[in-house]
Design a protein around this motif. Structure first.
Motif, PDB file in Angstrom:
ATOM      1  N   MET A 103       0.823  -1.216   0.000  1.00 51.24           N
ATOM      2  CA  MET A 103       0.000   0.000   0.000  1.00 51.24           C
ATOM      3  C   MET A 103       0.856   1.264   0.000  1.00 51.24           C
ATOM      4  N   PHE A 108      -5.856  -7.542  -6.689  1.00 52.82           N
ATOM      5  CA  PHE A 108      -7.150  -8.107  -7.088  1.00 52.82           C
ATOM      6  C   PHE A 108      -7.004  -9.593  -7.433  1.00 52.82           C
ATOM      7  N   SER A 156     -10.248  -8.611   0.106  1.00 51.24           N
ATOM      8  CA  SER A 156      -9.812  -7.245   0.417  1.00 51.24           C
ATOM      9  C   SER A 156      -8.430  -7.268   1.058  1.00 51.24           C
ATOM     10  N   PRO A 157      -7.626  -6.231   0.791  1.00 52.90           N
ATOM     11  CA  PRO A 157      -6.290  -6.170   1.398  1.00 52.90           C
ATOM     12  C   PRO A 157      -6.369  -5.888   2.905  1.00 52.90           C
ATOM     13  N   ILE A 217      -1.064   9.816  -3.625  1.00 54.30           N
ATOM     14  CA  ILE A 217      -0.196   8.762  -3.091  1.00 54.30           C
ATOM     15  C   ILE A 217       0.433   9.190  -1.765  1.00 54.30           C
ATOM     16  N   ALA A 275      -8.395   1.758  -8.241  1.00 53.95           N
ATOM     17  CA  ALA A 275      -7.554   0.568  -8.376  1.00 53.95           C
ATOM     18  C   ALA A 275      -6.072   0.924  -8.402  1.00 53.95           C
ATOM     19  N   PRO A 317      -4.935   2.514  -4.289  1.00 56.78           N
ATOM     20  CA  PRO A 317      -5.766   1.837  -3.280  1.00 56.78           C
ATOM     21  C   PRO A 317      -5.598   2.364  -1.855  1.00 56.78           C
ATOM     22  N   TYR A 318      -4.446   2.985  -1.568  1.00 54.28           N
ATOM     23  CA  TYR A 318      -4.189   3.383  -0.173  1.00 54.28           C
ATOM     24  C   TYR A 318      -5.207   4.423   0.308  1.00 54.28           C
ATOM     25  N   GLN A 350      -8.502   2.767   0.979  1.00 55.57           N
ATOM     26  CA  GLN A 350      -8.535   2.002   2.224  1.00 55.57           C
ATOM     27  C   GLN A 350      -8.551   2.911   3.458  1.00 55.57           C
ATOM     28  N   GLU A 351      -7.831   4.014   3.396  1.00 58.26           N
ATOM     29  CA  GLU A 351      -7.678   4.872   4.577  1.00 58.26           C
ATOM     30  C   GLU A 351      -8.821   5.873   4.762  1.00 58.26           C
ATOM     31  N   ASP A 387     -14.328  -1.580  -7.718  1.00 54.49           N
ATOM     32  CA  ASP A 387     -12.950  -1.530  -7.214  1.00 54.49           C
ATOM     33  C   ASP A 387     -12.921  -0.943  -5.798  1.00 54.49           C
ATOM     34  N   THR A 430     -15.325  -0.955  -3.556  1.00 54.97           N
ATOM     35  CA  THR A 430     -15.926  -1.906  -2.611  1.00 54.97           C
ATOM     36  C   THR A 430     -14.978  -3.036  -2.280  1.00 54.97           C
ATOM     37  N   ARG A 431     -14.204  -3.447  -3.280  1.00 58.78           N
ATOM     38  CA  ARG A 431     -13.269  -4.553  -3.041  1.00 58.78           C
ATOM     39  C   ARG A 431     -12.114  -4.118  -2.127  1.00 58.78           C
ATOM     40  N   ILE A 432     -11.646  -2.908  -2.323  1.00 60.14           N
ATOM     41  CA  ILE A 432     -10.520  -2.419  -1.509  1.00 60.14           C
ATOM     42  C   ILE A 432     -10.988  -2.061  -0.102  1.00 60.14           C
ATOM     43  N   ASN A 433     -12.134  -1.417  -0.006  1.00 59.15           N
ATOM     44  CA  ASN A 433     -12.659  -0.997   1.299  1.00 59.15           C
ATOM     45  C   ASN A 433     -14.182  -1.155   1.305  1.00 59.15           C
ATOM     46  N   PRO A 434     -14.659  -2.306   1.752  1.00 63.87           N
ATOM     47  CA  PRO A 434     -16.105  -2.598   1.661  1.00 63.87           C
ATOM     48  C   PRO A 434     -16.980  -1.645   2.472  1.00 63.87           C
TER      49      PRO A 434
END
Lengths: 117, 214
Positions: free
Chosen positions: A34, A84, A95-96, B122, B148, B151-152, B155-156, B181, B183-187
């Motif tokens: 990340m 992914f 999910s990561p 970033i 995608a 992603p950081y 997520q944050e 994308d 939802t997959r990284i941060n649901p």
């Protein structure tokens, strides 16, 4: 270029953790995917940040960690090269997790063994 | 000889961020770290926010840029509580720069502080500034692949905004891919669609006011 910020942050941390009577040879940091750290840029940043300091010449090692993914269906956690990556159970909603580590993990100092002979 | 160590590389930054957080909490200020690409509309969003809720809450702004005070000049038309931080070559704000910026604001008079970070998806993400929440700003013009590729921030962030919704009919942008994308990284992250220049920011303003208890 956050690599240079990270390198300058490392200077104080390294000094604080290295015993005064030891000669530091290299440092090792561990980084999760990340963090988006580019190895060559990080290497260059470390050399630039340590230039003209007491840490000049200290080698730098970067351990890049793989993605750690969690599957909400089967509750498995696994490592992968791509963020992914589907789970082996077929789930595509992985999910990561814990992918933003950024730690100084090791200092390597000059070995005293030869001096004792 | 190896000496094992386990220390967060940004330990010193995080310590100053904790001091900032304590200062802001004690002053009763809800603080947002607004992170987005150059041109995603961060300053336009703030201008529209002042226009819409400037009378309901007192909002201060710390604005980070490599150079110029143009953003602070724009925002100062709407509020007196704005401080420009020029980072020189730095691609993000750090906790110490924010610490110095806080000293120039009357925190006890503020309800909300928005830290408009340097335009970058970033580097700013990894630096705790002492905020209550990070808000990520994407825009239609940047394309549907930005979550995608970055992603950081996804997520944050506690909240994500998708700006320039008025451009959707005019550009190639697959909303399904964009949302899948994320939802997959941060649901659990919340996503709001906005258009700052048209004033379509009601949900963002409601979210901000609710967070500040206004």
């Amino acid at each position: 270029m956050h690599e240079f910020s990270l390198a300058t942050s490392l200077l104080d941390l390294v000094r604080a953790n290295c015993p005064d009577d030891e000669v530091l040879e290299s440092i090792t940091i561990e980084a999760g995917p990340m963090r988006g750290i580019e190895p060559q840029a990080m290497q260059w940043a470390w050399e630039a940040a340590t230039n003209d300091t007491d840490l000049h010449g200290v080698k730098f090692e970067l351990i890049q960690q793989p993605w750690t993914l969690h599957c909400p269906d089967c509750q498995t956690t696994f490592e992968a090269d791509d963020m992914f990556t589907d789970c082996d159970c077929g789930c595509s909603r992985t999910s990561p997790v814990d992918c933003d580590n950024l730690r100084l993990v090791r200092l390597t100092v000059k070995d005293h063994a030869n001096e004792l002979v | 000889m190896d000496i094992p160590v386990v220390e967060n590389v940004l330990k010193l930054n995080d310590e100053v961020a904790s001091i900032n957080r304590k200062t802001l909490t004690q002053a009763g200020v809800y603080t947002v770290d607004l992170i987005g690409s150059p041109g995603s509309g961060k300053t336009s969003l703030l201008e529209a926010t002042f226009k819409q809720i400037g009378q309901k809450a007192r909002i201060g702004v710390l604005v980070g840029d490599l150079t110029t005070a143009r953003d602070a000049t724009r925002i100062s038309k709407w509020c007196p509580d704005v401080v420009q931080i020029n980072t020189g070559k730095g691609c993000h704000l750090d906790a110490n720069q924010v610490r110095q910026g806080l000293d120039r604001l009357k925190l006890e008079e503020l309800d909300i502080l928005v830290i408009e970070n340097v335009g970058n998806l970033i580097c700013p993400v990894g630096f705790d500034l002492g905020q209550n929440s990070k808000v990520g700003l994407f825009s239609i013009a940047e394309g549907d692949d930005k979550p995608a590729k970055h992603p950081y921030i996804v997520q944050e962030a506690e909240l994500l905004l998708l700006n320039k919704m008025d451009l959707l009919p005019h550009v190639t942008f697959d909303m399904d891919i964009f949302k899948e994308d994320i939802t997959r990284i941060n649901p659990t992250v919340k996503l709001l669609e906005v258009c700052a220049t048209n004033g379509w920011i009601n949900e963002w303003c409601d979210w901000l006011l609710a967070k500040a208890g206004k």
